[in-house]
Design a protein around this motif. Sequence first.
Motif, PDB file in Angstrom:
ATOM      1  N   GLU A  86      33.042  36.086  32.360  1.00  0.00           N
ATOM      2  CA  GLU A  86      34.772  34.985  32.943  1.00  0.00           C
ATOM      3  C   GLU A  86      34.913  34.910  32.071  1.00  0.00           C
ATOM      4  O   GLU A  86      35.924  34.792  31.743  1.00  0.00           O
ATOM      5  N   GLU A  87      34.270  34.161  31.236  1.00  0.00           N
ATOM      6  CA  GLU A  87      35.027  33.428  30.168  1.00  0.00           C
ATOM      7  C   GLU A  87      35.687  34.053  29.611  1.00  0.00           C
ATOM      8  O   GLU A  87      37.116  33.526  28.722  1.00  0.00           O
ATOM      9  N   VAL A  88      35.375  35.055  29.518  1.00  0.00           N
ATOM     10  CA  VAL A  88      35.968  36.219  28.214  1.00  0.00           C
ATOM     11  C   VAL A  88      37.268  37.049  28.813  1.00  0.00           C
ATOM     12  O   VAL A  88      38.549  37.106  28.193  1.00  0.00           O
ATOM     13  N   LEU A  89      37.103  37.586  30.575  1.00  0.00           N
ATOM     14  CA  LEU A  89      37.753  38.519  31.128  1.00  0.00           C
ATOM     15  C   LEU A  89      38.801  37.683  31.837  1.00  0.00           C
ATOM     16  O   LEU A  89      39.595  38.143  32.446  1.00  0.00           O
ATOM     17  N   GLY A  90      37.883  37.027  32.671  1.00  0.00           N
ATOM     18  CA  GLY A  90      38.801  35.836  33.901  1.00  0.00           C
ATOM     19  C   GLY A  90      37.608  36.166  35.001  1.00  0.00           C
ATOM     20  O   GLY A  90      36.723  37.032  35.050  1.00  0.00           O
ATOM     21  N   PRO A  91      37.633  36.022  36.020  1.00  0.00           N
ATOM     22  CA  PRO A  91      36.485  36.069  37.558  1.00  0.00           C
ATOM     23  C   PRO A  91      36.565  37.286  38.062  1.00  0.00           C
ATOM     24  O   PRO A  91      37.523  38.419  38.148  1.00  0.00           O
ATOM     25  N   ARG A 139      30.401  34.044  43.637  1.00  0.00           N
ATOM     26  CA  ARG A 139      31.618  33.441  43.615  1.00  0.00           C
ATOM     27  C   ARG A 139      32.365  33.950  43.365  1.00  0.00           C
ATOM     28  O   ARG A 139      33.560  32.758  44.188  1.00  0.00           O
ATOM     29  N   MET A 140      32.643  35.125  44.299  1.00  0.00           N
ATOM     30  CA  MET A 140      33.687  35.750  45.416  1.00  0.00           C
ATOM     31  C   MET A 140      34.597  35.574  46.281  1.00  0.00           C
ATOM     32  O   MET A 140      35.173  35.385  46.129  1.00  0.00           O
ATOM     33  N   ALA A 141      33.482  34.976  47.462  1.00  0.00           N
ATOM     34  CA  ALA A 141      33.371  34.403  48.577  1.00  0.00           C
ATOM     35  C   ALA A 141      34.200  33.118  48.678  1.00  0.00           C
ATOM     36  O   ALA A 141      34.632  32.279  48.992  1.00  0.00           O
ATOM     37  N   GLU A 142      33.526  32.105  47.291  1.00  0.00           N
ATOM     38  CA  GLU A 142      34.346  30.874  47.214  1.00  0.00           C
ATOM     39  C   GLU A 142      36.153  31.176  46.600  1.00  0.00           C
ATOM     40  O   GLU A 142      36.768  30.572  46.341  1.00  0.00           O
ATOM     41  N   ARG A 143      36.115  32.182  46.330  1.00  0.00           N
ATOM     42  CA  ARG A 143      37.975  32.651  45.923  1.00  0.00           C
ATOM     43  C   ARG A 143      38.350  33.548  46.295  1.00  0.00           C
ATOM     44  O   ARG A 143      39.535  34.183  47.001  1.00  0.00           O
ATOM     45  N   GLY A 144      37.557  33.136  47.683  1.00  0.00           N
ATOM     46  CA  GLY A 144      38.366  34.603  49.112  1.00  0.00           C
ATOM     47  C   GLY A 144      38.499  35.888  48.752  1.00  0.00           C
ATOM     48  O   GLY A 144      38.922  36.369  50.004  1.00  0.00           O
ATOM     49  N   GLU A 183      27.193  39.101  56.151  1.00  0.00           N
ATOM     50  CA  GLU A 183      27.903  37.485  56.037  1.00  0.00           C
ATOM     51  C   GLU A 183      28.226  37.566  55.182  1.00  0.00           C
ATOM     52  O   GLU A 183      29.489  36.405  55.210  1.00  0.00           O
ATOM     53  N   TYR A 184      29.426  38.662  53.956  1.00  0.00           N
ATOM     54  CA  TYR A 184      29.998  38.063  53.433  1.00  0.00           C
ATOM     55  C   TYR A 184      31.546  38.542  53.491  1.00  0.00           C
ATOM     56  O   TYR A 184      32.794  37.876  53.046  1.00  0.00           O
ATOM     57  N   SER A 185      31.748  39.366  54.462  1.00  0.00           N
ATOM     58  CA  SER A 185      32.434  40.046  55.011  1.00  0.00           C
ATOM     59  C   SER A 185      34.060  39.324  55.590  1.00  0.00           C
ATOM     60  O   SER A 185      34.574  39.302  55.288  1.00  0.00           O
ATOM     61  N   PRO A 186      33.227  38.452  56.414  1.00  0.00           N
ATOM     62  CA  PRO A 186      33.749  37.269  57.011  1.00  0.00           C
ATOM     63  C   PRO A 186      34.827  36.288  56.297  1.00  0.00           C
ATOM     64  O   PRO A 186      35.383  35.381  55.816  1.00  0.00           O
ATOM     65  N   ARG A 187      34.332  36.489  54.652  1.00  0.00           N
ATOM     66  CA  ARG A 187      34.743  35.700  53.960  1.00  0.00           C
ATOM     67  C   ARG A 187      35.571  36.008  52.509  1.00  0.00           C
ATOM     68  O   ARG A 187      35.855  35.621  51.365  1.00  0.00           O
TER      69      ARG A 187
END
Length: 260
Positions: A86-91, A139-144, A183-187
């Motif tokens: 993530e530091e080199v390529l991004g989220p 981390r993906m869920a935080e970004r939606g 759990e995570y599809s709604p996010r």
Amino acid sequence: MPTADQTARDLAGTVAFVTGASRGIGAATARLLGRRGAAVGVNYYRSSASAKAVAEDIENSGGTAVTVQADVTSEEELKRAVDMVEEVLGPINMGIFNAHALDNPARAPFTKVPQWLIEEVVMRQVRALLVPARIIIPRMAERGCGSVVVVTSTQVLHPAEHMLALAMGKGAVDVGVKSLALEYSPRGVRVNAVAPGPVLTDAIATLLSDEYKQARADVTPLGRLAEAPDIAGPIVALASDACGFVTGATLQVNGGIVMA
């Protein structure tokens, strides 16, 4: 209408992380993602030279890649690898959890396999899902947004003889995929699985006899066993926006030997 070149780079802007990407299905998937325009984190455990060759192939095709070493069952190692990508390529917004974390799949009659080895084979497969999922999916869920594809096996529906421990582990992973999707599809995070049958990779070459491979090919409706690119295509399709309304699914990719 987009040109062929534009279609070929339809994943530009995507950052993908592929576990077990130094060979076999993982390497084929990483290469395909790179050709489609994604920036790719190429994870490996021991095969540094092979991982670097995959990254070079991606860069030679006009893509971007970085190699990162980590045992996918180690939270400390994998977090360090994910942070580096993530530091080199991004989220990271696409995760391909391909590594199975097994040196010995315990292929033998049930009573010949020690209890500790059965438990180890099951748990290493489970950890190969849970550890990257715990680090990447929140981390993906935080970004939606995000998409994860987990590589399982037709062993869940069609266990091979003397492969109890492997099949049990794959079954647990398959249920885990559905639970994470719920759990995570709604996010905004889709979680799916691809379940290959036997694939002609280095791992299969040492695990299965030529006679067994030919017997499986003979009863496969498409008349052969898969090669790694046969599995990479469905993985990338399922991970992409082309399957944006699919979550909690397991796609059987086995030439028709198991239809579900």
